[in-house]
Design an enzyme around this catalytic site. Structure first.
Site, PDB file in Angstrom:
ATOM      1  N   GLY A 102       0.822  -1.198   0.000  1.00  0.00           N
ATOM      2  CA  GLY A 102       0.000   0.000   0.000  1.00  0.00           C
ATOM      3  C   GLY A 102       0.860   1.253   0.000  1.00  0.00           C
ATOM      4  O   GLY A 102       2.074   1.196   0.228  1.00  0.00           O
ATOM      5  N   GLY A 150      -0.141  -4.872   0.633  1.00  0.00           N
ATOM      6  CA  GLY A 150      -1.392  -4.677  -0.102  1.00  0.00           C
ATOM      7  C   GLY A 150      -1.505  -5.548  -1.332  1.00  0.00           C
ATOM      8  O   GLY A 150      -2.606  -5.920  -1.736  1.00  0.00           O
ATOM      9  N   GLU A 173       5.795  -6.297   7.532  1.00  0.00           N
ATOM     10  CA  GLU A 173       5.221  -5.177   8.290  1.00  0.00           C
ATOM     11  C   GLU A 173       5.818  -4.964   9.676  1.00  0.00           C
ATOM     12  O   GLU A 173       5.839  -3.834  10.182  1.00  0.00           O
ATOM     13  CB  GLU A 173       3.701  -5.355   8.411  1.00  0.00           C
ATOM     14  CG  GLU A 173       2.927  -5.089   7.131  1.00  0.00           C
ATOM     15  CD  GLU A 173       2.947  -6.263   6.165  1.00  0.00           C
ATOM     16  OE1 GLU A 173       2.436  -6.127   5.043  1.00  0.00           O
ATOM     17  OE2 GLU A 173       3.486  -7.341   6.537  1.00  0.00           O
ATOM     18  N   ASP A 181      -1.267  -7.334   7.779  1.00  0.00           N
ATOM     19  CA  ASP A 181      -2.713  -7.129   7.697  1.00  0.00           C
ATOM     20  C   ASP A 181      -3.274  -7.683   6.397  1.00  0.00           C
ATOM     21  O   ASP A 181      -2.850  -8.725   5.944  1.00  0.00           O
ATOM     22  CB  ASP A 181      -3.049  -5.647   7.886  1.00  0.00           C
ATOM     23  CG  ASP A 181      -2.505  -4.750   6.788  1.00  0.00           C
ATOM     24  OD1 ASP A 181      -1.512  -5.132   6.141  1.00  0.00           O
ATOM     25  OD2 ASP A 181      -3.066  -3.651   6.571  1.00  0.00           O
TER      26      ASP A 181
END
Length: 356
Positions: A102, A150, A173, A181
Protein backbone atom coordinates in the site's frame (compact mmCIF):
# COMPACT_ATOMS: atom_id res chain seq x y z
CA UNK A 1 -21.39 -20.08 -12.00
CA UNK A 2 -18.72 -21.22 -14.46
CA UNK A 3 -16.87 -24.39 -13.46
CA UNK A 4 -13.46 -24.62 -15.12
CA UNK A 5 -10.63 -27.06 -14.48
CA UNK A 6 -7.54 -25.29 -13.00
CA UNK A 7 -5.36 -26.40 -15.94
CA UNK A 8 -7.82 -24.82 -18.36
CA UNK A 9 -7.79 -21.66 -16.27
CA UNK A 10 -4.00 -21.46 -16.41
CA UNK A 11 -4.05 -21.94 -20.19
CA UNK A 12 -6.64 -19.19 -20.44
CA UNK A 13 -4.69 -16.80 -18.22
CA UNK A 14 -1.53 -17.42 -20.26
CA UNK A 15 -3.38 -16.53 -23.47
CA UNK A 16 -4.99 -13.50 -21.88
CA UNK A 17 -1.67 -12.37 -20.40
CA UNK A 18 -0.04 -12.54 -23.84
CA UNK A 19 -2.82 -10.46 -25.38
CA UNK A 20 -2.64 -7.97 -22.53
CA UNK A 21 1.09 -7.44 -23.08
CA UNK A 22 0.36 -6.31 -26.64
CA UNK A 23 -2.42 -4.03 -25.45
CA UNK A 24 -0.23 -2.55 -22.71
CA UNK A 25 2.63 -1.91 -25.15
CA UNK A 26 0.25 0.08 -27.33
CA UNK A 27 -1.04 1.98 -24.32
CA UNK A 28 2.49 2.90 -23.24
CA UNK A 29 3.31 4.17 -26.73
CA UNK A 30 0.13 6.24 -26.76
CA UNK A 31 1.03 7.55 -23.31
CA UNK A 32 4.42 8.79 -24.50
CA UNK A 33 2.78 10.49 -27.48
CA UNK A 34 0.31 12.26 -25.17
CA UNK A 35 2.67 13.55 -22.48
CA UNK A 36 0.02 15.75 -20.91
CA UNK A 37 -2.15 12.74 -20.12
CA UNK A 38 -1.52 11.03 -16.77
CA UNK A 39 -1.79 7.26 -16.92
CA UNK A 40 -4.46 5.81 -14.63
CA UNK A 41 -3.32 3.81 -11.61
CA UNK A 42 -5.62 0.95 -12.58
CA UNK A 43 -6.67 -0.35 -15.99
CA UNK A 44 -10.04 -2.11 -16.05
CA UNK A 45 -10.97 -3.85 -19.26
CA UNK A 46 -12.83 -6.79 -20.73
CA UNK A 47 -10.87 -9.36 -22.75
CA UNK A 48 -13.33 -11.90 -24.12
CA UNK A 49 -15.22 -13.28 -21.14
CA UNK A 50 -12.51 -12.20 -18.68
CA UNK A 51 -12.58 -9.07 -16.59
CA UNK A 52 -8.97 -7.87 -16.35
CA UNK A 53 -7.55 -5.61 -13.64
CA UNK A 54 -4.07 -4.22 -14.31
CA UNK A 55 -2.29 -2.45 -11.45
CA UNK A 56 -0.64 0.34 -13.43
CA UNK A 57 1.89 2.23 -11.31
CA UNK A 58 5.14 0.50 -12.30
CA UNK A 59 7.33 3.47 -11.34
CA UNK A 60 6.36 2.94 -7.68
CA UNK A 61 6.22 -0.87 -7.91
CA UNK A 62 2.44 -0.72 -8.40
CA UNK A 63 1.84 0.59 -4.88
CA UNK A 64 -1.85 0.56 -4.00
CA UNK A 65 -3.60 3.80 -3.03
CA UNK A 66 -7.16 4.72 -2.09
CA UNK A 67 -8.30 5.96 -5.53
CA UNK A 68 -7.21 2.61 -7.00
CA UNK A 69 -9.15 0.69 -4.36
CA UNK A 70 -12.21 2.79 -5.14
CA UNK A 71 -11.91 1.90 -8.80
CA UNK A 72 -11.34 -1.82 -8.33
CA UNK A 73 -14.07 -2.60 -5.80
CA UNK A 74 -17.18 -1.50 -7.75
CA UNK A 75 -15.85 -3.03 -10.98
CA UNK A 76 -15.17 -6.36 -9.24
CA UNK A 77 -18.74 -6.41 -7.88
CA UNK A 78 -20.09 -5.53 -11.32
CA UNK A 79 -18.18 -8.37 -13.00
CA UNK A 80 -19.23 -10.76 -10.25
CA UNK A 81 -22.87 -10.17 -11.19
CA UNK A 82 -22.34 -9.99 -14.94
CA UNK A 83 -23.46 -13.10 -16.80
CA UNK A 84 -21.05 -12.32 -19.63
CA UNK A 85 -18.01 -12.29 -17.33
CA UNK A 86 -16.71 -15.77 -16.51
CA UNK A 87 -13.46 -15.01 -14.69
CA UNK A 88 -11.57 -12.08 -13.17
CA UNK A 89 -7.81 -11.70 -13.69
CA UNK A 90 -5.56 -9.27 -11.81
CA UNK A 91 -2.00 -8.51 -12.87
CA UNK A 92 0.71 -5.89 -12.40
CA UNK A 93 2.19 -3.66 -15.11
CA UNK A 94 5.90 -3.29 -15.75
CA UNK A 95 7.15 -6.80 -15.00
CA UNK A 96 9.03 -5.90 -11.80
CA UNK A 97 6.16 -6.00 -9.32
CA UNK A 98 2.65 -7.35 -9.05
CA UNK A 99 2.04 -4.90 -6.19
CA UNK A 100 4.70 -4.11 -3.59
CA UNK A 101 2.18 -2.89 -0.99
CA UNK A 102 0.00 0.00 0.00
CA UNK A 103 0.93 3.67 -0.29
CA UNK A 104 2.34 3.70 3.24
CA UNK A 105 3.86 7.17 3.05
CA UNK A 106 0.51 8.78 2.32
CA UNK A 107 -1.14 6.87 5.18
CA UNK A 108 1.68 7.88 7.53
CA UNK A 109 1.35 11.56 6.74
CA UNK A 110 -2.42 11.34 7.13
CA UNK A 111 -2.11 9.63 10.50
CA UNK A 112 0.23 12.33 11.81
CA UNK A 113 -2.33 15.07 11.26
CA UNK A 114 -5.52 13.11 11.92
CA UNK A 115 -6.58 13.07 8.27
CA UNK A 116 -9.48 10.64 7.55
CA UNK A 117 -7.27 8.82 5.01
CA UNK A 118 -5.69 6.93 7.91
CA UNK A 119 -9.08 5.35 8.57
CA UNK A 120 -10.52 5.30 5.05
CA UNK A 121 -7.56 3.56 3.42
CA UNK A 122 -7.54 0.57 5.77
CA UNK A 123 -11.32 0.33 5.94
CA UNK A 124 -11.86 0.30 2.18
CA UNK A 125 -8.82 -1.88 1.50
CA UNK A 126 -10.13 -4.55 3.87
CA UNK A 127 -13.60 -4.37 2.34
CA UNK A 128 -11.96 -5.02 -1.05
CA UNK A 129 -9.97 -7.93 0.43
CA UNK A 130 -13.23 -9.46 1.65
CA UNK A 131 -14.88 -8.95 -1.74
CA UNK A 132 -12.01 -10.86 -3.36
CA UNK A 133 -12.30 -13.65 -0.81
CA UNK A 134 -16.05 -14.02 -1.37
CA UNK A 135 -16.08 -13.44 -5.15
CA UNK A 136 -18.35 -16.02 -6.82
CA UNK A 137 -16.40 -15.91 -10.08
CA UNK A 138 -12.97 -17.56 -10.42
CA UNK A 139 -10.47 -14.86 -9.38
CA UNK A 140 -6.97 -15.37 -10.80
CA UNK A 141 -4.01 -13.34 -9.56
CA UNK A 142 -0.88 -13.41 -11.74
CA UNK A 143 1.63 -12.61 -9.00
CA UNK A 144 4.77 -12.10 -11.06
CA UNK A 145 7.40 -9.92 -9.38
CA UNK A 146 7.29 -8.30 -5.94
CA UNK A 147 4.14 -9.19 -4.01
CA UNK A 148 3.98 -7.68 -0.53
CA UNK A 149 1.50 -6.14 1.87
CA UNK A 150 -1.39 -4.68 -0.10
CA UNK A 151 -0.39 -6.80 -3.09
CA UNK A 152 -0.90 -9.90 -0.98
CA UNK A 153 -4.37 -8.64 -0.10
CA UNK A 154 -5.18 -8.28 -3.81
CA UNK A 155 -4.17 -11.87 -4.52
CA UNK A 156 -4.07 -14.38 -1.69
CA UNK A 157 -7.80 -14.48 -0.95
CA UNK A 158 -8.66 -15.26 -4.59
CA UNK A 159 -9.29 -18.79 -5.82
CA UNK A 160 -6.11 -19.04 -7.93
CA UNK A 161 -2.68 -17.42 -7.42
CA UNK A 162 -0.15 -18.05 -10.19
CA UNK A 163 3.53 -17.53 -9.35
CA UNK A 164 6.57 -17.49 -11.64
CA UNK A 165 10.31 -17.69 -10.94
CA UNK A 166 10.21 -13.87 -10.67
CA UNK A 167 7.71 -13.87 -7.79
CA UNK A 168 8.98 -12.47 -4.50
CA UNK A 169 6.53 -12.75 -1.61
CA UNK A 170 6.84 -11.23 1.84
CA UNK A 171 4.86 -9.70 4.68
CA UNK A 172 7.51 -7.33 6.15
CA UNK A 173 5.22 -5.18 8.29
CA UNK A 174 6.84 -5.82 11.69
CA UNK A 175 9.91 -3.95 10.38
CA UNK A 176 7.88 -0.73 10.15
CA UNK A 177 5.91 -1.03 13.37
CA UNK A 178 2.82 -2.51 11.75
CA UNK A 179 1.48 -6.10 11.49
CA UNK A 180 0.74 -8.44 8.55
CA UNK A 181 -2.71 -7.13 7.70
CA UNK A 182 -4.95 -7.43 4.58
CA UNK A 183 -6.21 -10.73 5.99
CA UNK A 184 -2.80 -12.01 7.04
CA UNK A 185 -4.38 -13.17 10.27
CA UNK A 186 -6.53 -15.52 8.19
CA UNK A 187 -4.22 -17.07 5.59
CA UNK A 188 -0.90 -17.14 7.46
CA UNK A 189 -1.96 -19.42 10.35
CA UNK A 190 -3.47 -21.79 7.77
CA UNK A 191 -0.09 -22.49 6.17
CA UNK A 192 1.51 -25.75 7.27
CA UNK A 193 3.17 -25.98 10.66
CA UNK A 194 4.51 -22.72 11.98
CA UNK A 195 5.45 -21.41 8.53
CA UNK A 196 2.87 -18.61 8.68
CA UNK A 197 4.06 -17.40 12.08
CA UNK A 198 7.66 -17.52 10.86
CA UNK A 199 6.83 -15.42 7.78
CA UNK A 200 4.74 -12.98 9.83
CA UNK A 201 7.31 -12.30 12.52
CA UNK A 202 10.48 -12.23 10.42
CA UNK A 203 9.25 -10.83 7.08
CA UNK A 204 11.18 -13.66 5.39
CA UNK A 205 11.07 -13.51 1.58
CA UNK A 206 9.83 -16.45 -0.46
CA UNK A 207 10.90 -16.65 -4.09
CA UNK A 208 9.77 -18.50 -7.19
CA UNK A 209 8.57 -22.06 -6.64
CA UNK A 210 8.84 -21.65 -2.88
CA UNK A 211 5.78 -19.40 -3.02
CA UNK A 212 3.74 -22.33 -4.32
CA UNK A 213 5.41 -24.89 -2.08
CA UNK A 214 4.50 -22.77 0.92
CA UNK A 215 0.86 -22.72 -0.14
CA UNK A 216 0.71 -19.00 -0.88
CA UNK A 217 0.40 -19.62 -4.64
CA UNK A 218 -1.84 -22.34 -6.03
CA UNK A 219 0.05 -22.72 -9.32
CA UNK A 220 3.51 -22.13 -10.74
CA UNK A 221 4.22 -21.24 -14.36
CA UNK A 222 7.72 -20.79 -15.78
CA UNK A 223 8.31 -17.30 -17.16
CA UNK A 224 11.69 -17.41 -18.89
CA UNK A 225 13.99 -19.60 -16.84
CA UNK A 226 13.83 -22.44 -14.39
CA UNK A 227 13.60 -21.67 -10.71
CA UNK A 228 16.78 -22.19 -8.73
CA UNK A 229 17.19 -24.23 -5.56
CA UNK A 230 14.62 -23.87 -2.82
CA UNK A 231 15.31 -21.56 0.07
CA UNK A 232 16.75 -23.07 3.23
CA UNK A 233 13.48 -22.24 4.94
CA UNK A 234 11.57 -24.77 2.86
CA UNK A 235 14.22 -27.37 2.09
CA UNK A 236 14.89 -27.91 5.80
CA UNK A 237 12.11 -26.28 7.78
CA UNK A 238 13.08 -25.75 11.47
CA UNK A 239 9.64 -24.54 12.44
CA UNK A 240 9.76 -26.31 15.81
CA UNK A 241 11.76 -23.27 16.91
CA UNK A 242 8.62 -21.16 16.42
CA UNK A 243 6.50 -23.44 18.61
CA UNK A 244 6.16 -21.44 21.80
CA UNK A 245 3.49 -19.75 23.87
CA UNK A 246 5.13 -16.33 23.45
CA UNK A 247 7.43 -14.31 21.22
CA UNK A 248 9.98 -14.30 24.03
CA UNK A 249 9.86 -18.10 24.00
CA UNK A 250 10.52 -18.16 20.25
CA UNK A 251 13.57 -15.91 20.70
CA UNK A 252 14.86 -18.20 23.47
CA UNK A 253 14.38 -21.24 21.20
CA UNK A 254 16.36 -19.59 18.42
CA UNK A 255 19.22 -18.56 20.67
CA UNK A 256 19.37 -21.98 22.30
CA UNK A 257 19.46 -23.74 18.93
CA UNK A 258 22.56 -21.86 17.85
CA UNK A 259 22.42 -22.90 14.18
CA UNK A 260 23.23 -20.42 11.41
CA UNK A 261 19.57 -20.26 10.46
CA UNK A 262 18.42 -19.75 14.08
CA UNK A 263 21.00 -17.06 14.77
CA UNK A 264 19.99 -15.19 11.63
CA UNK A 265 16.29 -15.25 12.57
CA UNK A 266 17.01 -14.18 16.14
CA UNK A 267 19.01 -11.25 14.80
CA UNK A 268 16.15 -10.41 12.42
CA UNK A 269 13.58 -10.40 15.24
CA UNK A 270 15.82 -8.14 17.33
CA UNK A 271 15.42 -5.42 14.66
CA UNK A 272 11.62 -5.60 14.54
CA UNK A 273 9.19 -3.53 16.58
CA UNK A 274 8.63 -5.42 19.86
CA UNK A 275 5.04 -4.18 19.96
CA UNK A 276 4.41 -5.32 16.38
CA UNK A 277 5.87 -8.77 17.13
CA UNK A 278 3.55 -9.28 20.09
CA UNK A 279 0.50 -7.95 18.23
CA UNK A 280 1.30 -10.22 15.26
CA UNK A 281 1.69 -13.30 17.46
CA UNK A 282 -1.71 -12.74 19.05
CA UNK A 283 -3.28 -11.83 15.70
CA UNK A 284 -2.26 -15.12 14.06
CA UNK A 285 -3.19 -17.20 17.09
CA UNK A 286 -6.69 -15.70 17.15
CA UNK A 287 -7.10 -15.66 13.37
CA UNK A 288 -6.47 -19.40 13.05
CA UNK A 289 -10.07 -20.10 14.08
CA UNK A 290 -11.78 -17.01 12.66
CA UNK A 291 -13.53 -16.31 9.35
CA UNK A 292 -11.94 -13.90 6.89
CA UNK A 293 -14.54 -11.23 7.71
CA UNK A 294 -13.91 -11.52 11.45
CA UNK A 295 -10.17 -11.37 10.88
CA UNK A 296 -10.53 -8.18 8.83
CA UNK A 297 -12.63 -6.60 11.59
CA UNK A 298 -9.88 -7.51 14.05
CA UNK A 299 -7.18 -6.15 11.76
CA UNK A 300 -8.97 -2.86 11.26
CA UNK A 301 -8.90 -2.40 15.04
CA UNK A 302 -5.18 -3.16 15.00
CA UNK A 303 -4.56 -0.72 12.14
CA UNK A 304 -6.14 2.11 14.09
CA UNK A 305 -4.17 1.14 17.21
CA UNK A 306 -1.00 1.46 15.13
CA UNK A 307 -2.18 4.87 13.91
CA UNK A 308 -2.55 5.95 17.55
CA UNK A 309 0.87 4.62 18.53
CA UNK A 310 4.37 5.75 17.60
CA UNK A 311 6.21 2.69 16.22
CA UNK A 312 4.51 2.82 12.81
CA UNK A 313 5.63 6.40 12.17
CA UNK A 314 9.13 5.66 13.44
CA UNK A 315 9.38 2.50 11.33
CA UNK A 316 8.31 4.29 8.15
CA UNK A 317 10.81 7.07 8.91
CA UNK A 318 13.70 4.64 9.41
CA UNK A 319 12.94 2.26 6.54
CA UNK A 320 11.23 4.37 3.86
CA UNK A 321 11.96 8.06 4.48
CA UNK A 322 15.40 8.62 6.06
CA UNK A 323 16.42 5.03 5.27
CA UNK A 324 18.88 4.87 8.16
CA UNK A 325 17.49 1.42 9.06
CA UNK A 326 17.79 2.36 12.73
CA UNK A 327 14.32 2.75 14.24
CA UNK A 328 13.98 3.73 17.89
CA UNK A 329 11.11 1.54 19.08
CA UNK A 330 9.00 2.47 22.12
CA UNK A 331 9.01 0.22 24.09
CA UNK A 332 12.41 -1.03 22.90
CA UNK A 333 12.25 -4.60 24.27
CA UNK A 334 9.73 -7.44 24.23
CA UNK A 335 9.74 -7.55 28.02
CA UNK A 336 8.56 -3.94 28.21
CA UNK A 337 5.47 -4.60 26.04
CA UNK A 338 2.76 -5.50 28.54
CA UNK A 339 -0.06 -7.93 27.87
CA UNK A 340 -2.50 -5.15 28.77
CA UNK A 341 -1.04 -2.88 26.07
CA UNK A 342 -1.41 -5.66 23.50
CA UNK A 343 -4.99 -6.40 24.55
CA UNK A 344 -5.95 -2.75 24.15
CA UNK A 345 -4.95 -2.90 20.48
CA UNK A 346 -7.64 -5.55 19.92
CA UNK A 347 -10.42 -3.57 21.65
CA UNK A 348 -13.64 -2.73 19.84
CA UNK A 349 -13.91 0.66 18.13
CA UNK A 350 -17.64 0.80 18.79
CA UNK A 351 -19.54 2.43 15.95
CA UNK A 352 -16.22 2.91 14.12
CA UNK A 353 -15.65 -0.85 13.79
CA UNK A 354 -15.32 -2.22 10.28
CA UNK A 355 -18.62 -3.47 8.81
CA UNK A 356 -19.41 -5.18 5.49
Amino acid sequence: MLCVHPVELIMLTTTVSSRLRSVCRLQRIQGHMMSSQVEPGVLLEKVGSAGVITINRPKVLNALNLPMIRQIYPQLKKWENDNETDIVIVRGAGGKAFCAGGDIRAVTEAGKVGDPLAEDFFREEYILNNAIGTCRKPYIALIEGITMGGGVGLSVHGRFRVATEKTLFAMPETAIGLFPDVGGGHFLPRLRGKLGLFLALTGFRLKGRDVQRAGVATHFVESKKHCENMNLCLSFPPFRLFSSSSVEGIVQNLKADGSEFANKQAETLSRMSPTSLKITYKQLKAGATMSLQDVLVMEYRLSQACMRGCDFYEGVRAVLVDKDQNPKWKPSTLEEVSEQAVEQCFSSLGDKDLTF
